[in-house]
Design a protein around this motif. Structure first.
Motif, PDB file in Angstrom:
ATOM      1  N   ILE A 249      29.031 -54.753 -64.279  1.00  0.00           N
ATOM      2  CA  ILE A 249      29.201 -53.973 -65.525  1.00  0.00           C
ATOM      3  C   ILE A 249      30.363 -52.991 -65.363  1.00  0.00           C
ATOM      4  CG2 ILE A 249      28.157 -52.121 -66.912  1.00  0.00           C
ATOM      5  CD1 ILE A 249      25.464 -53.578 -66.538  1.00  0.00           C
ATOM      6  N   GLU A 250      30.356 -52.305 -64.218  1.00  0.00           N
ATOM      7  CA  GLU A 250      31.382 -51.272 -64.004  1.00  0.00           C
ATOM      8  C   GLU A 250      32.782 -51.875 -63.965  1.00  0.00           C
ATOM      9  OE1 GLU A 250      30.529 -48.651 -60.746  1.00  0.00           O
ATOM     10  OE2 GLU A 250      32.584 -47.878 -60.707  1.00  0.00           O
ATOM     11  N   ARG A 251      32.910 -52.986 -63.237  1.00  0.00           N
ATOM     12  CA  ARG A 251      34.257 -53.546 -63.038  1.00  0.00           C
ATOM     13  C   ARG A 251      34.679 -54.498 -64.164  1.00  0.00           C
ATOM     14  NH1 ARG A 251      37.395 -51.225 -58.909  1.00  0.00           N
ATOM     15  NH2 ARG A 251      35.924 -50.391 -57.402  1.00  0.00           N
ATOM     16  N   VAL A 252      33.782 -55.428 -64.513  1.00  0.00           N
ATOM     17  CA  VAL A 252      34.195 -56.475 -65.475  1.00  0.00           C
ATOM     18  C   VAL A 252      34.267 -55.888 -66.889  1.00  0.00           C
ATOM     19  CG1 VAL A 252      33.661 -58.734 -66.459  1.00  0.00           C
ATOM     20  CG2 VAL A 252      33.234 -58.295 -64.031  1.00  0.00           C
ATOM     21  N   ILE A 253      33.156 -55.278 -67.358  1.00  0.00           N
ATOM     22  CA  ILE A 253      33.193 -54.695 -68.711  1.00  0.00           C
ATOM     23  C   ILE A 253      34.162 -53.504 -68.716  1.00  0.00           C
ATOM     24  CG2 ILE A 253      31.847 -53.582 -70.550  1.00  0.00           C
ATOM     25  CD1 ILE A 253      29.472 -55.246 -69.639  1.00  0.00           C
ATOM     26  N   GLY A 254      34.081 -52.682 -67.648  1.00  0.00           N
ATOM     27  CA  GLY A 254      34.968 -51.523 -67.571  1.00  0.00           C
ATOM     28  C   GLY A 254      36.432 -51.901 -67.414  1.00  0.00           C
ATOM     29  N   GLY A 255      36.690 -53.138 -67.036  1.00  0.00           N
ATOM     30  CA  GLY A 255      38.073 -53.604 -66.919  1.00  0.00           C
ATOM     31  C   GLY A 255      38.706 -53.905 -68.270  1.00  0.00           C
ATOM     32  N   TYR A 256      37.860 -54.076 -69.312  1.00  0.00           N
ATOM     33  CA  TYR A 256      38.377 -54.431 -70.637  1.00  0.00           C
ATOM     34  C   TYR A 256      38.125 -53.325 -71.673  1.00  0.00           C
ATOM     35  CZ  TYR A 256      38.802 -59.172 -68.794  1.00  0.00           C
ATOM     36  OH  TYR A 256      39.151 -60.251 -68.049  1.00  0.00           O
ATOM     37  N   VAL A 257      36.977 -52.637 -71.550  1.00  0.00           N
ATOM     38  CA  VAL A 257      36.580 -51.663 -72.581  1.00  0.00           C
ATOM     39  C   VAL A 257      36.480 -50.278 -71.941  1.00  0.00           C
ATOM     40  CG1 VAL A 257      34.840 -51.102 -74.331  1.00  0.00           C
ATOM     41  CG2 VAL A 257      35.179 -53.476 -73.604  1.00  0.00           C
ATOM     42  N   LEU A 258      37.007 -49.259 -72.609  1.00  0.00           N
ATOM     43  CA  LEU A 258      36.908 -47.875 -72.132  1.00  0.00           C
ATOM     44  C   LEU A 258      37.198 -47.775 -70.625  1.00  0.00           C
ATOM     45  CD1 LEU A 258      33.671 -46.738 -74.040  1.00  0.00           C
ATOM     46  CD2 LEU A 258      35.981 -45.927 -74.471  1.00  0.00           C
ATOM     47  N   THR A 259      38.340 -48.294 -70.243  1.00  0.00           N
ATOM     48  CA  THR A 259      38.640 -48.406 -68.800  1.00  0.00           C
ATOM     49  C   THR A 259      38.632 -47.053 -68.086  1.00  0.00           C
ATOM     50  OG1 THR A 259      40.934 -48.431 -69.457  1.00  0.00           O
ATOM     51  CG2 THR A 259      39.984 -50.536 -68.894  1.00  0.00           C
ATOM     52  N   ASP A 260      39.012 -45.985 -68.804  1.00  0.00           N
ATOM     53  CA  ASP A 260      39.032 -44.671 -68.163  1.00  0.00           C
ATOM     54  C   ASP A 260      37.639 -44.158 -67.821  1.00  0.00           C
ATOM     55  OD1 ASP A 260      41.694 -44.461 -68.101  1.00  0.00           O
ATOM     56  OD2 ASP A 260      41.899 -43.128 -69.847  1.00  0.00           O
ATOM     57  N   TYR A 261      36.642 -44.719 -68.501  1.00  0.00           N
ATOM     58  CA  TYR A 261      35.284 -44.199 -68.329  1.00  0.00           C
ATOM     59  C   TYR A 261      34.345 -45.207 -67.667  1.00  0.00           C
ATOM     60  CZ  TYR A 261      37.187 -40.786 -71.524  1.00  0.00           C
ATOM     61  OH  TYR A 261      37.992 -39.827 -72.091  1.00  0.00           O
ATOM     62  N   SER A 262      34.913 -46.251 -67.046  1.00  0.00           N
ATOM     63  CA  SER A 262      34.075 -47.327 -66.512  1.00  0.00           C
ATOM     64  C   SER A 262      33.107 -46.827 -65.435  1.00  0.00           C
ATOM     65  CB  SER A 262      34.956 -48.443 -65.949  1.00  0.00           C
ATOM     66  OG  SER A 262      35.718 -47.943 -64.862  1.00  0.00           O
ATOM     67  N   GLU A 263      33.490 -45.757 -64.700  1.00  0.00           N
ATOM     68  CA  GLU A 263      32.595 -45.251 -63.645  1.00  0.00           C
ATOM     69  C   GLU A 263      31.291 -44.694 -64.218  1.00  0.00           C
ATOM     70  OE1 GLU A 263      35.258 -42.451 -61.454  1.00  0.00           O
ATOM     71  OE2 GLU A 263      36.668 -43.763 -62.466  1.00  0.00           O
ATOM     72  N   ALA A 264      31.320 -44.345 -65.511  1.00  0.00           N
ATOM     73  CA  ALA A 264      30.103 -43.777 -66.118  1.00  0.00           C
ATOM     74  C   ALA A 264      29.132 -44.865 -66.570  1.00  0.00           C
ATOM     75  CB  ALA A 264      30.482 -42.895 -67.307  1.00  0.00           C
ATOM     76  N   PHE A 265      29.604 -46.116 -66.682  1.00  0.00           N
ATOM     77  CA  PHE A 265      28.754 -47.182 -67.227  1.00  0.00           C
ATOM     78  C   PHE A 265      27.420 -47.334 -66.485  1.00  0.00           C
ATOM     79  CE2 PHE A 265      32.305 -49.894 -69.389  1.00  0.00           C
ATOM     80  CZ  PHE A 265      32.601 -48.805 -70.195  1.00  0.00           C
ATOM     81  N   PRO A 266      27.439 -47.399 -65.123  1.00  0.00           N
ATOM     82  CA  PRO A 266      26.149 -47.585 -64.441  1.00  0.00           C
ATOM     83  C   PRO A 266      25.143 -46.484 -64.778  1.00  0.00           C
ATOM     84  CG  PRO A 266      27.953 -47.875 -62.898  1.00  0.00           C
ATOM     85  CD  PRO A 266      28.554 -47.377 -64.171  1.00  0.00           C
ATOM     86  N   PHE A 267      25.651 -45.255 -64.965  1.00  0.00           N
ATOM     87  CA  PHE A 267      24.731 -44.138 -65.202  1.00  0.00           C
ATOM     88  C   PHE A 267      24.187 -44.173 -66.622  1.00  0.00           C
ATOM     89  CE2 PHE A 267      27.959 -42.624 -62.109  1.00  0.00           C
ATOM     90  CZ  PHE A 267      27.157 -42.847 -61.001  1.00  0.00           C
ATOM     91  N   VAL A 268      25.038 -44.588 -67.554  1.00  0.00           N
ATOM     92  CA  VAL A 268      24.566 -44.713 -68.941  1.00  0.00           C
ATOM     93  C   VAL A 268      23.493 -45.800 -69.006  1.00  0.00           C
ATOM     94  CG1 VAL A 268      25.237 -45.320 -71.294  1.00  0.00           C
ATOM     95  CG2 VAL A 268      26.731 -43.873 -69.911  1.00  0.00           C
ATOM     96  N   VAL A 269      23.758 -46.930 -68.339  1.00  0.00           N
ATOM     97  CA  VAL A 269      22.780 -48.025 -68.319  1.00  0.00           C
ATOM     98  C   VAL A 269      21.483 -47.538 -67.648  1.00  0.00           C
ATOM     99  CG1 VAL A 269      22.290 -50.330 -67.390  1.00  0.00           C
ATOM    100  CG2 VAL A 269      24.536 -49.825 -68.335  1.00  0.00           C
TER     101      VAL A 269
ATOM    102  N   LEU B 147      28.970 -36.227 -67.223  1.00  0.00           N
ATOM    103  CA  LEU B 147      29.621 -34.997 -67.699  1.00  0.00           C
ATOM    104  C   LEU B 147      30.851 -34.659 -66.858  1.00  0.00           C
ATOM    105  CD1 LEU B 147      26.572 -32.678 -68.580  1.00  0.00           C
ATOM    106  CD2 LEU B 147      28.262 -33.629 -70.144  1.00  0.00           C
ATOM    107  N   LEU B 148      30.731 -34.786 -65.540  1.00  0.00           N
ATOM    108  CA  LEU B 148      31.880 -34.484 -64.674  1.00  0.00           C
ATOM    109  C   LEU B 148      33.052 -35.413 -64.972  1.00  0.00           C
ATOM    110  CD1 LEU B 148      30.157 -33.744 -61.231  1.00  0.00           C
ATOM    111  CD2 LEU B 148      31.277 -32.121 -62.729  1.00  0.00           C
ATOM    112  N   LEU B 149      32.728 -36.685 -65.257  1.00  0.00           N
ATOM    113  CA  LEU B 149      33.790 -37.645 -65.610  1.00  0.00           C
ATOM    114  C   LEU B 149      34.463 -37.232 -66.928  1.00  0.00           C
ATOM    115  CD1 LEU B 149      34.878 -40.367 -64.427  1.00  0.00           C
ATOM    116  CD2 LEU B 149      33.544 -41.482 -66.203  1.00  0.00           C
ATOM    117  N   LEU B 150      33.647 -36.765 -67.881  1.00  0.00           N
ATOM    118  CA  LEU B 150      34.217 -36.312 -69.158  1.00  0.00           C
ATOM    119  C   LEU B 150      35.115 -35.089 -68.943  1.00  0.00           C
ATOM    120  CD1 LEU B 150      31.158 -36.690 -71.583  1.00  0.00           C
ATOM    121  CD2 LEU B 150      33.182 -38.125 -71.467  1.00  0.00           C
ATOM    122  N   PHE B 151      34.693 -34.161 -68.064  1.00  0.00           N
ATOM    123  CA  PHE B 151      35.544 -32.986 -67.793  1.00  0.00           C
ATOM    124  C   PHE B 151      36.892 -33.431 -67.218  1.00  0.00           C
ATOM    125  CE2 PHE B 151      31.412 -30.521 -66.594  1.00  0.00           C
ATOM    126  CZ  PHE B 151      31.053 -30.479 -67.924  1.00  0.00           C
TER     127      PHE B 151
END
Lengths: 291, 338
Positions: A249-269, B147-151
């Motif tokens: 999820i982090e790499r493949v989806i994050g590679g195409y959508v919202l790439t700047d925020y891909s590191e947050a995907f696992p936590f949102v899930v 939140l830290l990522l958003l900052f």
């Protein structure tokens, strides 16, 4: 296609490492009831031990990895004896706080020992190959292969050996298992050692991927927590699938959508998984949970 | 409720007269700030008449405020939250964003920070209301990372090409310019007094009784008809909003901040301060924050070992002093009474 393959393999690498770390957490949790917040710093320690032996003392990879894993097992046992055995029977909060203290102390000790400057470790399999048009380093393929072999071995170990059955028995009903002769104290020590060794292996595997610092293990630990939560803390298979899924999820989806925020995907899930099924997507109801 | 007739069962004076105790403590701190340089108390609060001493004093007050807010979440409700440092950061970034290009003063920024914190904390707490212990802790850890990522990535918050806050608006209160560290002390002390009053009001309310009942025995609490989720949600939201208020004060007194300021180190500091001070007392945060801020100043030559020492302190306190330093004071009081 090449981009997808590169992202997929990258996601697989992160995913199997998270799964490996999560299985270490799960084994410990099932054998002792403890969630170890020092797990990330054990991963960091494993990486630094490898760097110390290979870069500092010129050891070969096989003896360095073997000795590192033995040392990590010993560190896990010492941690259990010194700080957590005296807290047996105390509330979950008390034990978790103690593991936080251990994490802080361990990270700082590694910093004092090895310094805070980023370090590098050469891969035992340097070079890269082209897979479906995507350039992939051999080390990423090595990580996937080693982690999958270890995960299968761990699952087999818990399904077929006496020790594995004892852990499952304690996970199912601690008091009944003790009445049936399972030595919970010895099991607790062994589980700590085993979990620390798995954490060390994670650190050794990921160290050659880039410059490493004291934060290396923290990010992997967060992903492994997510894998444990999504996978359901009652199922090794579920945790492995969740770990790999998180990486993808982090790499493949994050590679195409919202790439700047891909590191947050696992936590949102993970937060959504906790909201929808607090016992995990692959987990069973608490009273029926089994390893 | 009438006081218990048996003196042994009677609560200590500071619990019977909560607000007077707060007035006495805040008054004593205020007197020390005003006249401390003439008292020559050896090293209790460093050299308060110097700029560095005032800076450390403000650091103590801010950490005390944040830790006292955390007491509501962890001490009273028993919710293991890793998100306090992130809400502190949210307060800093939102307040800076609300004031940096407008004519609004820091009060508007603080209000905006608290409103956003309340909305976010409410949405989050309702979403994960069924999660307990480890699951709640990990969910808050995940929220902190988001939140830290958003900052780091939302440049509109910092207003610069980097994630660092720089040149945040200074504090002006109806013509009174709090532009010096000495004046910052009064602003932060007022906020700390406000938080102590809020915590005392909560401690004396039915909300605290319900929260403690749910924390200590959720099954029995539910059989008594207590909603087991509402007290936890309410205290989490309140604690997070107060943390955001102190975050706003941090950024307007320091003028600068980075996402790392609100990261793991601060999160651990809040835990160390509350647990060392006393997890089950509203004064624990104040005492624990003093130790966390000032003890490293005495460890000359051992600076690099500070974090190792705090880690060991966490483990040792859990083994030897589960009630923290407040527990020591209680033990001493008990011995003296006997």
């Amino acid at each position: 296609m090449a981009r997808f393959v590169a992202l997929f393999l990258s996601g697989m690498t992160d995913g199997v490492v998270a799964a490996l770390a999560a299985v270490g957490l799960l084994v410990l949790n099932k054998a002792t009831g403890i969630v170890n917040f020092a797990h990330g710093d054990l991963i960091t320690l494993g990486a630094y031990l490898g760097i110390w032996l290979i870069n500092g003392h010129g050891w070969g990879y096989v003896p360095a990895v073997t000795v590192s894993l033995v040392l990590m097992f010993a560190v896990g046992v010492v941690m259990e004896r010194v700080s957590l055995a005296p807290l047996r029977g105390k509330s979950v909060h008390v034990v978790v706080i103690a593991t936080l203290g251990l994490a802080l102390a361990l990270r700082s000790l590694v910093g004092i020992w090895q310094g805070t400057d980023p370090k590098r470790l050469e891969s035992p399999v340097p070079g890269r190959s082209t897979v479906f048009g995507a350039t992939v380093t051999h080390h990423r393929l090595l990580i996937i292969a080693v982690a999958l072999v270890v995960l299968v071995a761990v699952m087999g170990f818990f399904a077929r050996t006496s020790w594995g059955r004892q852990v499952r028995a304690v996970a199912a009903d601690r008091v009944m298992a003790q009445l049936a002769g399972v030595r919970a104290g010895t099991l607790s020590m062994a589980a700590f050692g085993f979990s620390a060794a798995l954490a060390g292996l994670c650190g050794l595997l990921v160290a050659p991927l880039g410059a490493i610092d004291l934060n290396l293990g923290f990010g992997i630990m967060l992903n492994s927590f997510a894998a444990m939560v999504i996978g359901g803390s009652g199922s090794v298979g579920g945790v492995v699938i969740a770990g790999v899924g998180i990486g993808l999820i982090e790499r493949v989806i994050g590679g195409y959508v919202l790439t700047d925020y891909s590191e947050a995907f696992p936590f949102v899930v993970m937060i959504l998984a906790i909201a929808l099924r607090p016992q995990g997507l692959f987990g069973q109801r608490e009273h029926a949970a089994r390893l | 409720m009438p006081p218990a007739s048996d003196p042994a069962l009677r609560p200590p004076a500071w619990r019977q007269h909560h607000y007077l105790a707060i007035g006495a403590v805040v008054g004593a701190i205020a007197l020390y700030v005003q006249f401390g340089q003439y008292l020559h108390l050896p090293g209790l609060f460093g050299s308060i008449h110097k700029q560095s001493g005032l800076s450390a004093f403000n650091e103590w007050l801010l950490l005390a405020g944040l830790t006292t807010s955390f007491y509501l979440v962890f001490g009273l409700a028993g919710r293991f939250a890793f998100s306090m440092a992130a809400f502190y950061g949210l307060g800093a970034y939102v307040s800076h964003w609300a004031t940096r290009t407008s004519r609004h003063n820091f009060l508007v920024g603080t209000l905006a920070a608290m409103v956003i914190a309340v909305l976010l904390a409410t949405a989050f707490a309702v979403l994960v209301r069924k999660a307990h212990h480890f699951y709640f802790a990990v969910a808050t850890l995940g929220l902190s990372e988001v939140l830290l990522l958003l900052f780091q990535r939302v440049r509109r918050l910092s207003g610069k090409s980097s994630a660092e806050i720089g040149n945040a608006k200074k504090i002006d209160l109806f013509g009174w310019a709090a532009h010096t560290r000495y004046r910052h002390v009064w602003v932060i002390l007022a906020a700390l007094a406000l938080v102590l009053v809020v915590v005392a009001a909560v401690e004396r309310s039915a909300l605290a009784r319900r929260a403690v009942a749910t924390r200590d025995n959720p099954t029995v609490a539910e059989t008594l008809g207590i909603d087991s989720t509402r007290p936890g949600i309410t205290l989490f939201v309140l604690g997070s909003a107060l943390a955001a208020m102190f975050g706003s004060l941090f950024v307007h007194t320091r003028s600068v901040g980075t996402p790392e300021t609100f990261g793991l180190k601060l999160g651990i500091a809040v835990f160390v301060a509350l647990i060392l001070g006393g997890l089950h007392s509203m004064w624990g945060g104040l005492i624990g924050a003093w130790f966390y801020t000032y003890i490293p100043q005495y460890l000359t030559g051992l600076q690099q070992w500070t974090q190792v020492i705090w880690g060991a302190v966490l483990v040792l306190v859990m083994i030897v002093l589960p009630e923290g330093l407040v527990g020591v004071f209680r033990w001493l009081r008990h011995r003296i009474r006997r």
